[in-house]
Design a protein around this motif. Structure first.
Motif, PDB file in Angstrom:
ATOM      1  N   VAL A   1     -13.620  -7.409  11.706  1.00 51.14           N
ATOM      2  CA  VAL A   1     -13.415  -6.121  11.050  1.00 51.14           C
ATOM      3  C   VAL A   1     -12.630  -6.324   9.761  1.00 51.14           C
ATOM      4  CG1 VAL A   1     -12.365  -3.827  11.254  1.00 51.14           C
ATOM      5  CG2 VAL A   1     -13.450  -4.888  13.247  1.00 51.14           C
ATOM      6  N   VAL A   2     -13.123  -5.707   8.692  1.00 53.98           N
ATOM      7  CA  VAL A   2     -12.463  -5.746   7.390  1.00 53.98           C
ATOM      8  C   VAL A   2     -12.478  -4.320   6.846  1.00 53.98           C
ATOM      9  CG1 VAL A   2     -12.607  -6.628   5.027  1.00 53.98           C
ATOM     10  CG2 VAL A   2     -13.225  -8.107   6.929  1.00 53.98           C
ATOM     11  N   GLU A   3     -11.354  -3.868   6.320  1.00 54.86           N
ATOM     12  CA  GLU A   3     -11.301  -2.543   5.710  1.00 54.86           C
ATOM     13  C   GLU A   3     -11.202  -2.704   4.202  1.00 54.86           C
ATOM     14  OE1 GLU A   3      -9.173   1.746   6.222  1.00 54.86           O
ATOM     15  OE2 GLU A   3      -9.363   0.375   7.903  1.00 54.86           O
TER      16      GLU A   3
ATOM     17  N   VAL B   1     -13.259   1.999   3.758  1.00 53.22           N
ATOM     18  CA  VAL B   1     -14.426   1.848   4.629  1.00 53.22           C
ATOM     19  C   VAL B   1     -14.170   0.692   5.594  1.00 53.22           C
ATOM     20  CG1 VAL B   1     -16.905   1.346   4.703  1.00 53.22           C
ATOM     21  CG2 VAL B   1     -15.970   2.669   2.811  1.00 53.22           C
ATOM     22  N   GLN B   2     -14.385   0.929   6.885  1.00 50.25           N
ATOM     23  CA  GLN B   2     -14.226  -0.137   7.868  1.00 50.25           C
ATOM     24  C   GLN B   2     -15.572  -0.823   8.071  1.00 50.25           C
ATOM     25  OE1 GLN B   2     -13.358   0.128  12.326  1.00 50.25           O
ATOM     26  NE2 GLN B   2     -11.333  -0.143  11.404  1.00 50.25           N
ATOM     27  N   LEU B   3     -15.595  -2.121   7.812  1.00 47.55           N
ATOM     28  CA  LEU B   3     -16.820  -2.914   7.919  1.00 47.55           C
ATOM     29  C   LEU B   3     -16.740  -3.870   9.095  1.00 47.55           C
ATOM     30  CD1 LEU B   3     -17.236  -4.000   4.189  1.00 47.55           C
ATOM     31  CD2 LEU B   3     -18.183  -1.996   5.305  1.00 47.55           C
ATOM     32  N   ALA B   4     -17.902  -4.204   9.623  1.00 50.95           N
ATOM     33  CA  ALA B   4     -18.036  -5.265  10.614  1.00 50.95           C
ATOM     34  C   ALA B   4     -18.832  -6.370   9.926  1.00 50.95           C
ATOM     35  CB  ALA B   4     -18.770  -4.765  11.851  1.00 50.95           C
TER      36      ALA B   4
ATOM     37  N   GLU C   1     -21.411  -1.115   8.195  1.00 50.16           N
ATOM     38  CA  GLU C   1     -20.369  -0.160   8.532  1.00 50.16           C
ATOM     39  C   GLU C   1     -20.058  -0.346  10.009  1.00 50.16           C
ATOM     40  OE1 GLU C   1     -19.337   4.556   8.048  1.00 50.16           O
ATOM     41  OE2 GLU C   1     -21.418   3.930   7.903  1.00 50.16           O
ATOM     42  N   ASN C   2     -18.780  -0.357  10.366  1.00 49.82           N
ATOM     43  CA  ASN C   2     -18.370  -0.620  11.753  1.00 49.82           C
ATOM     44  C   ASN C   2     -18.462   0.661  12.591  1.00 49.82           C
ATOM     45  OD1 ASN C   2     -17.430  -2.096  13.950  1.00 49.82           O
ATOM     46  ND2 ASN C   2     -15.303  -1.618  13.501  1.00 49.82           N
ATOM     47  N   ARG C   3     -19.667   1.247  12.610  1.00 49.74           N
ATOM     48  CA  ARG C   3     -19.885   2.461  13.386  1.00 49.74           C
ATOM     49  C   ARG C   3     -21.308   2.473  13.908  1.00 49.74           C
ATOM     50  NH1 ARG C   3     -21.758   7.336  13.830  1.00 49.74           N
ATOM     51  NH2 ARG C   3     -20.486   9.034  14.627  1.00 49.74           N
TER      52      ARG C   3
ATOM     53  N   PRO D   1     -17.575   1.365  17.816  1.00 54.19           N
ATOM     54  CA  PRO D   1     -17.518   0.218  16.911  1.00 54.19           C
ATOM     55  C   PRO D   1     -18.673  -0.759  17.147  1.00 54.19           C
ATOM     56  CG  PRO D   1     -15.997  -0.105  18.718  1.00 54.19           C
ATOM     57  CD  PRO D   1     -16.588   1.265  18.896  1.00 54.19           C
TER      58      PRO D   1
END
Length: 106
Positions: free
Chosen positions: A23-25, A29-32, A45-47, A55
């Motif tokens: 995970v990186v923000e 925006v929270q990314l995977a 996108e971590n969704r 997640p």
């Protein structure tokens, strides 16, 4: 409408273990991010696109596909498309590698 993309350095290739999400923000925006067995890195996108959300970073990677950890939906890391019989899409972000440094564009 602002369409300017910004490039962010997220680490070196060695920082990303094969088939393990990270995970990186960036820019709110929270990314995977995932590194495939072949060494390619993808950012999503971590969704989960599932109606209940959740997640994606804890999902399992096989080839160029991610298996959603909560609903087992199969998601193409390249396009973000959920594979049939399920339907949906995850936002993907361009990733580049320069001299071993990984960058994501938002």
């Amino acid at each position: 409408m602002n369409t300017t993309m910004q490039e962010y350095n997220v680490g070196s290739l060695e920082d990303f273990l094969p088939r393990i999400g990270r995970v990186v923000e960036l820019g709110g925006v929270q990314l995977a991010l995932f590194r495939t067995s072949e060494g390619t890195i993808y950012a999503l996108e971590n969704r989960s696109p599932h109606p209940k959300g959740g997640p994606l970073a804890e999902g399992m990677v096989s080839g160029c596909y991610l298996y959603d950890p909560l609903y087992d939906w199969k998601i193409d890391l390249r396009s973000g498309e959920v594979q049939a019989p399920d339907r949906g899409i995850v936002k993907t972000y361009p990733v580049t590698e320069t001299a071993g440094q990984i960058k994501v564009c938002l």
